[in-house]
Each structure stands twice: as structure tokens, then as C-alpha cells.
Motif scaffolding. Sequence first.
Motif, mmCIF file in Angstrom:
data_model
loop_
_atom_site.group_PDB
_atom_site.id
_atom_site.type_symbol
_atom_site.label_atom_id
_atom_site.label_comp_id
_atom_site.label_asym_id
_atom_site.label_seq_id
_atom_site.Cartn_x
_atom_site.Cartn_y
_atom_site.Cartn_z
ATOM 1 N N ILE A 1 -1.430 -9.582 2.848
ATOM 2 C CA ILE A 1 -0.579 -8.413 2.631
ATOM 3 C C ILE A 1 -1.180 -7.519 1.548
ATOM 4 O O ILE A 1 -1.253 -6.304 1.685
ATOM 5 N N LYS A 2 -1.648 -8.160 0.472
ATOM 6 C CA LYS A 2 -2.245 -7.378 -0.604
ATOM 7 C C LYS A 2 -3.453 -6.603 -0.075
ATOM 8 O O LYS A 2 -3.603 -5.417 -0.344
ATOM 9 N N ASP A 3 -4.291 -7.288 0.694
ATOM 10 C CA ASP A 3 -5.474 -6.616 1.252
ATOM 11 C C ASP A 3 -5.066 -5.419 2.103
ATOM 12 O O ASP A 3 -5.679 -4.359 2.035
ATOM 13 N N ALA A 4 -4.012 -5.638 2.914
ATOM 14 C CA ALA A 4 -3.578 -4.557 3.799
ATOM 15 C C ALA A 4 -3.167 -3.338 2.981
ATOM 16 O O ALA A 4 -3.546 -2.206 3.293
ATOM 17 N N PHE A 5 -2.415 -3.562 1.912
ATOM 18 C CA PHE A 5 -1.940 -2.425 1.128
ATOM 19 C C PHE A 5 -3.044 -1.822 0.268
ATOM 20 O O PHE A 5 -3.090 -0.607 0.086
ATOM 21 N N VAL A 6 -3.895 -2.675 -0.250
ATOM 22 C CA VAL A 6 -5.003 -2.152 -1.048
ATOM 23 C C VAL A 6 -5.872 -1.251 -0.171
ATOM 24 O O VAL A 6 -6.324 -0.195 -0.595
ATOM 25 N N SER A 7 -6.030 -1.648 1.092
ATOM 26 C CA SER A 7 -6.831 -0.812 1.990
ATOM 27 C C SER A 7 -6.126 0.508 2.284
ATOM 28 O O SER A 7 -6.735 1.453 2.750
ATOM 29 N N MET A 8 -4.815 0.572 2.018
ATOM 30 C CA MET A 8 -4.102 1.835 2.202
ATOM 31 C C MET A 8 -3.992 2.599 0.875
ATOM 32 O O MET A 8 -3.207 3.533 0.753
#
Lengths: 795, 340
Positions: free
Chosen positions: B118-125
Motif C-alpha cells: 500500500i505504501k509503495d502504491a501511494f508513494v508512486s502516486m
Amino acid sequence: MDISYKWLRQYTPLTAEPGEYMRKMCMTGNEVTGYANHADRIHNVVVGKVLSVRKHPDADKLSVNSVDVGSGEPIQIVTAATNVFEGALVPVALHNSCLYDGTKITRGKLRGEVSNGMFCSVAELGLTTHDYPGSIEDGILILHEGTPGDDICQVLGLDDTVFTVDVVTNRPDCLSVIGIARESAATFGLPFQVEKPEIASFAPEKASDFLTVSVEAPDLCPRYRARVVKNVKIGPSPKWMIEQLRSCGVRSINNIVDITNYVMLEYGQPMHAFDYACVDGGSIIVRRAASGEVMKTLDGQERKLTEEMLVIADDKKPVAVAGVMGGENSEIKDTTSMVVFESANFFGASVRKTSKALGMRTDASARYEKNLDPNLVVDALDRACQLVEELGAGEILSGVVEVDHSDHSVRTIPLEKDWINSYINASLSEQEMTGILESLGFSVENGVVTVPSFRSDVETKYDLSEEIAKFYGYDNIPSASFKSDISGGGYTEEQKFERELGEALRGVGLSEILTYTFVSPRIYDKLRVPADSPLRNALKISNPLGEDTSVMRTTTLSSMLEVLSRNYNNRNSEAYLYEIGKIYLKNADEAELPEERKIVTLGFYDYDGKADFFTLKGMAEEVFASLNLKEAEYRPCSDHPSYHPGRTAEIWIDREKIGILGQIHPAVAEAFGLSGEVYCAEISYPLLYASRAAEHVYKPLPKYPAATRDLALLCSEDVYSGEIEKVIRKAGGKNLESVSLFDVYTGRQVKEGYKSLAYALSFRRDDSTMSDEETDRLIENILAALEENGVQIRS
Amino acid sequence: MIKKQLEEVKEKALEALSHADILDSLEQVRVRFLGKKGEVTAILSQMGKLSPEERPVIGQKANEVRGLIEKKIAERKEELSKAAAEQKLKSEKLDITLPGKRSRIGKKHPVSVVLDEIKDAFVSMGYSIADGPEVEYDYYNFEALNIPKSHPARDTQDTFYFSPEMLLRTQTSSVQIRTMEKRKPPIKILAPGRVYRIDEIDATHSPVFHQIEGLVVDKGITMAHLKGALDSMAKKLFGENVTTRIRPDYFPFTEPSAEISVSCFMCGGEGCPFCKNEGWVEIGGAGMVNPKVLEGCGIDSSEYTGFAFGMGLERLVMRRYRITDIRMLFENDVRFLNNF
């Protein structure tokens, strides 16, 4: 809250199937979580008329009955019940029928006599004696109405869908049939109408001649309104009222009490009825309770009141806990002839506090605590009296007795059409917005919205936008991504480090665990922590679940040991674990938040004995190396109460102790139910992070060959290899490239109390080859330095 | 005479070669015929006795014989080497169905697996990750989120207290306030962390669990942006085919408020036992940040708007791995951990 579909339809002509009703209501913010229909569980049970009763020829306790079930020929039913008589109307479960609890009834023979079904009791129909006047617990339900052959569910009004609604906390107006009906009508675009209650006639006496009301705590009781009813005839409520109450989960008591409950369900305004004869001095005083005052509530419990609680009292005594529950001393009895109806508004926070303190949450307190509309008291009180008239339960004295301190100001909000459209990404016209708002009871004139008094939750344009968005439909709002100039997203260096740390720990074979951060204060004894240790000064939870979870941990060691122990008890032959978790260290100023410090905890045991101290130390070394930390030094530690005195090391980096690693003290292991060797390490995460080497720079491969020498040394057994290595490194100078221990020996060839250590040394220079002479000179230096430290070369 | 001898030697050599069936005996043949004291060498040493006319003829013959023997030896050598290599390979055959020698690699806890995703997903956004204390002031956990002391919403979040003003946070929304106090918009953060609520421990309740909070504040943020952010999150977490639904709900700190569901990732929204035949699975709550909350943090609500969302992590983890008992997550039995 349970809501009857039949009841809702009295205000708005709903036709939706229950499933569709549920789905659509959820989309407008009214969370209907389910529905049920009592009648769906009962099949093939009809009204029967008993034509004849005769004794069973072969059984004293049975009777054989001929029953008209509307099918032409009477049928024969055998029963053990004794309350059935000729001419009685009874529920008959026919051949192939189903009762409320799922029991199937079929034709059978009882002692030789055919029985074509069964007579039913209230319980067999899923009811209680409260649900049907005159019914008894152990006997057949004798009906007051119905024609043979009628479906029993219709006759008893059981064919109603009951919805369960979860009302959000800021919408007490929806804790009522009328409130939900209004939302339903707006949801389905249907008309909605509630007639204003009217009392047809009044007795000549004035209520105010019999009753006075004074409010001594207007802050807690903004409005109190009462009417008085005389010539009260206490009796059962009519069937329709009992049915509607039952559908909403309220049992019938008597007509007056039922009226108060009926109005509460219908309007959402809790009501109370006092027996006027028990109101001393005919005066109602709304005041704070005196300290130590005691009162028995309707449920028969003695309640100790405090000065913070609001009571309704008469001249002498409290008669109700305001907004929570009435007193036993003034309850409606069969002999009651005069009644005071209370319709009041109380301050929500106070009701909430009182009901919590007394441990009783009632239908009334659940509504009051959400702050009700003070204007609601008017219609509710009149509705109650209207019902008294309709039921012929008494005569209403003229006039009301009222104290009103409530705020009657009307809230208006400009309808900012364009702002709302952009906020919710819609393109509604002002008429469309007005239509939505009007269906919810708002009025709109000249671009200004007037908020109805029952919608105190609507204060700003944001609230209006929500009302409009809900009925416009969240589904109709598009998705958009934002072009934001927000920069600087991503992980920080520290966040990246924590991830790398986790990867490194898993790389050496440890699996991650998560543990509770509150622990038992008894862990400190198990860990052999001294009585005066600051570790014991843990933050205490004042309302813990239990002692085992009552303090915030100041060490992670017990959590790790508990998990190891659980694995051990589950007969897992090994467990290699790590946790990156917090400890909580009290601030010197206890009003300040504690320090929350992350600790990296390693822990393992292995039945097969494959692991020892050096396995653990190797893991630490491997992890530190992969994180590019500065050089760590391991210093013997013999005084940590939880660790083995001879097999424990402090980890030092940069003159700072960053943690500890070693074998768990056998007494501690045993206290946690572990036997055999258990190894743990606890390392401060912030210090670990601070120990990163400055830069990770490529080191060129050597151009010139190394000169290697092996040294076999002899020293006393107590000398630490680490010390020897330090001496070697110091004496070897900058060209000593590496020192590695490759053998440790004690035994026959070494004298008692001594050990032999073998090191491989490698020397190298960056700019030229080391000559033998040069190397030998360095070795001599090293041996001389060792000699000074009591280490000899082994001959 | 020499010629005849050469012929005989040739025949003998070929004969000997045909018997040489290991590399060692082949070497013996080489030494016997071509070595310093070998038979061919011996014959050649007699060359001196020959007449000048015979010498080149015999010399040529001798070279031929030696060449032939050398060639045959080389051929034979290759054959034998090949056979020997094959033999060796044959003898080295293993039962490859025996288990492998594994080095122990630790496992990430399933809660971390999903959280990191989840963190990766948001960091990528473009989000950054924010943090806040677990032991928190009442102010940050409730008051500043528009939940005053008497608010009924407090009942649904039964709270562990240390003192009337200090508690274990019941929601990561406290990080919203701390962030907005520290930083001015634009703000775009994800705040995962532990939260605590008084709940008896059973298969679906734990007094400790994790929430993930998101907050975006900037000029011109609208509900469509909230929906867009939730859509992209759901697609990243559950797959491209997943759709998001928001329904009205109530939270004191957002206005409007919404409940977030995603189309059931088991049945694709058709309805199945997993989603209780609803086709949707609820994953959290969201809404537009209540202007009272913004103002409380010193952010001008006439200039800035924002959205926030929150999700329970354990529920996502349990759904992902079909874990039916939340206690498994905190028991840490290695047999459980080894699944991930």
C-alpha cells in the motif's frame, strides 16, 4: 433500530421490494443493514374454530377436537392443552406446516386417534404473551378475531417486513419512523405527509391548576412540557398498536405506557408518564440530584445519584432520572387514574454521562444523548394525548404546563449553487438543489436555505453540499486525478533504511513478528528486573482490558520471549524471529507524551542445537555489514539480569552502546516456559540508524599481491580474542589488511588454563609489493606487543 | 629390411592400440612405440646405416608410420576420453527428487507485506509517509477532529486512557492534525500505524490493529479527486478490474463523508459467499476534510479544501490471505508466518 415497513407506508406510499429498498436507502446515507419478515418463517398455519371437544378414549391428558379450518369438512386435531373449548378460535398448524422455529408439522396418530395437525401456543408462533392480550404462556393461543381458514400471520399482523437501520450519530431525527419515512420519500421521490396531531376535546379543568413545573437546571433541560390526563382507564392497548410496537421490538405493557413508547418510536421524542397520585405536591422540579440521593428505577434497581445527574423530582423525592429512566415510585399501575405526560428536552452530553455512570442505556437515553430538537416536544405531547383520546384511555385537561429556555432561532444558509456544484463535481440547477432540500424538510427562498429545527446537524454550505450530494447520488460524481504541484513525495532516508533493515534481518533467516505493545506488569519479575529499575516505571492504562495488557512496555524482550515460548509450546522445533517495535518511556513531566522508541529485537531457539551464541553474533554482523554500518565492537556483559553472565555482549558503535545480544538467562527462559538455550538481541533502532557509515564508496581492487602470515598464539583462557585482535591491529599498522581467527584450541596439547588461537594475517600496500623483510618486521612488532599483553607465540 | 621392420612395428602398434581401452594403457602404447626408447624411435636410429639413396625413401616411410600411429593414438585417446567422461557423468547421477538444501530466509509478516504494498502504491502516486505518536493527547485524537468530549461518536471508539488528557490513539486521523499543524498546504500524506480500542479479543476483534490514513489538502480539491484517488488505490491494490463505490456515511471530521467499498475481488461483483452476496466489500471510510478541522489547524478553508480516507489494515490482510481469525496475526506461530 427496527422499523416496520407497514408503519413507514402510513407516511409515504413506498412500493419497493425490501431488497431494493435496502440498496437505495444505503445510497442516500441511511444504512439499512438487513430485513426480516416474521411471516416468512411460518407456513400453513390458519385460524380454526373448535366445533367439539371430547376426551381421548385411551389417554387421560389428551382431548380430541373437531375443528373448522375453512376447508369444508371439519378436521380432527388431538391436543394435550386444557384451555381449548367449544367455539374457541385457535391457530391451527395444518398437515405439512411449519412453525416459527422451523419445526415441521405433519399428520399423525396419537394413541390411535388421527391428528391432522396441531394447535399452537404464542411461543410456537414466535410471540410472547405481551404480544397478544389475554394470551397465556402454557396453553393454546385463544384468538379474539379471525375467520376459519384465514392465514394466521395476517390475522396477527405478522406479515410485515422489518428493516434494521443503523442511524449515524449526528442524525437523531432518523431515530424515528417519521424521520426514516422522510428520508425514504426523498430517496424514492415519493410524497411524504405527517398530519399535525390534534386533540379533539379537553376536560374543563386546567392542567396548570393541578401541576406546576420548575426547571432549576435550565442548562441541562432547555425545555419541559407536560399535560395532565384524568379519568385514566388503564388496560391493554389495541391490537394494531401492539403489533406496531412488536414490529419495532417493543413489548406491550398497558395503554398509557404503550402510548409513550409508540410516540417515541414514531417521532423520536422520548416520553414519560407519571402517576399523578405519586407526584407529591403536584409539582415537577427539574434539578440536579443531591449528593448521595438514592432512587429505585423502573427496572427495580436502587440507583445512587450524584450532583452531576439531572433528576425529575416532586416536592419530596426524585421520580425519574431525567432522560434515562423513570422511578418505580411513580410508575403507571393498574389503579392509576390520573397521569402526567412529560415531553422534555435534555442536554445530550449530560444524559450520556448519566446513563454511562449508571450503566443503563435505554431507548430514551440513546436518543437524548444525541441532542434532540427542542421543538419536537410539542407535537409529541399532542400526539400522545390524541392517542389517549383515540383509545378512550382518559380525558385531557386543557392547557399545557411548560418551561422553555430553548433557542428558537432559525438557521439560514445561502444556497451557493456554483460552489456546491464545483465541490461535488455536479452541474445541478438551483431548482434541482431546491427540490432535494425541500424533500428533506428544508425550505428555500431567494437563494437562502432555511434549516428545519430537527436538522441541527446542518450548519454550513459544506453540510448542504453533503445533503445535495447524497440525493444527487455519490455514484454520479466523476473520478478525477489532480494535477498537483505537490513535490517531495516518496520515502525518506530513514524509511528506506527501515525497509533495508527488515530485508537484512530476513536475509539472515529471521521472520518478522508483530506483538501487543501493552503487557503485564509481571513481566519485570519474569525478566529478573531489579525492584528499583527504571524499567518498571511503565505507563499505566487506567482502564485496561485486564492486568495482562495493563502497562505500556518498556522492553520488547518479554514480547519476544512470549512468542518464542508459544512456538515452543506448539512444538515447533525451531523459531527464528525478529520484531521492529516500540517501547514507551515515560517523560519526566508526566503530562508530556512518553518517548516512543523503536527497538529491533532478535530471538531464536533451535531444538537441534544447531545454533549458539556465534550464530546470533554472526547474524548481527551480517546485518550490520549489509546496512553499511560503522565498525561494531562487542564487549562482554556479565551483569544484565535477563542474560547469561558469560555469554552476552554489549554492542558498541562510535563509543555508544546501541544494544545487547546473548543467551537468555536460564532462569528467565524458564520463567517464560522455555528450556534449552534461547538467544536474543535488543538493539536501539535510532542508534542503529545513526551508525550508518558516512558514504558507500567503491574500493578499488588491489594491484599488488598480499603477504600472508599465520600466527599460532598461546594465552590464558580468560583473554578475549577481541582484545588480542585489537593489539594485533594496533601493532600491525596501516598495512595490516586483515586479521582473521581460524582456530581456537584448548586441550591436551595446551597447558591447563591456556588456549591456543590461530590467526591468519594479511599485509598489503596500495602502491607496491610488500617485501618479506618488511612483513617480518611488522610481525616482530606484533609479537612484541602481544608479549607485553601476556600472549606468547606457540612454540 | 628397415621398411619391413617399419611395417611390422606399424602392425604391432595398431594391434596394441586396439587393446588399449583405458587412457593409461594408451599412454603405455605411446611410450612403447613413440617414446625416446620406443620401437619406432629405435628403428629411426638405424637410419644412419642407410645409403643416401635409401634414406629419403625410408625416412618418408618412417614418418608415415609415426604419423599414422600418432593419429591413431590421438583418435583412440579422444574416444577413450569421451567414454571416460560419459562414465563419470553416469556415475555421478543423483536422485534429483531428494529435497534441496535450503538456507533459511525469514518471512515478512503478512501485515507488513500488505502495508508495504500500500505504501509503495501511494508513494508512486506522489504521497509521502507520515507518522505520529501512539500515546496521544485527547486533543489530537478527538477534539481537533471535531469530536468534543460529549460527542456520541466517542462511544463507538472505546478508548484506553492514561489520564483524562492522554490516551492510546483510536485512529490514525490524529496524524492528519499533527501534519497540518506542522506543514502548510499542499499536503499529500499517507499515515499508517497502530491504533487501539477497547475490544475483547476474539476471532474478529483485537484491541490493537493498524489503520492507514490518507490526507490531501490543496487549492481546488473536490469530491471527484477523492473518488479518483480511491479508484487508483483500489486498482493498484486489488487489480485493474476492480471498481470503487462510495456511499454516504458520517464522520465528524469530514463533510461530506463516505464509506468506501470495492467490487468483490473474489467474484468480480457477481456476489459470492466472500462478499456475502453483495458484490461489494467495504474497506474503509473517507470524505472531504471538515472546514472546522482545517481552520483548527490554521488552514484557511476558503482557500484550501482537502480529502481524507482511512482503512483498517488487518481486514485487508485477512481478506487477501483468507485468514479467518485475527488472533493468528498476533500469535506469530512460525508455521503461520512461513506461509508468506
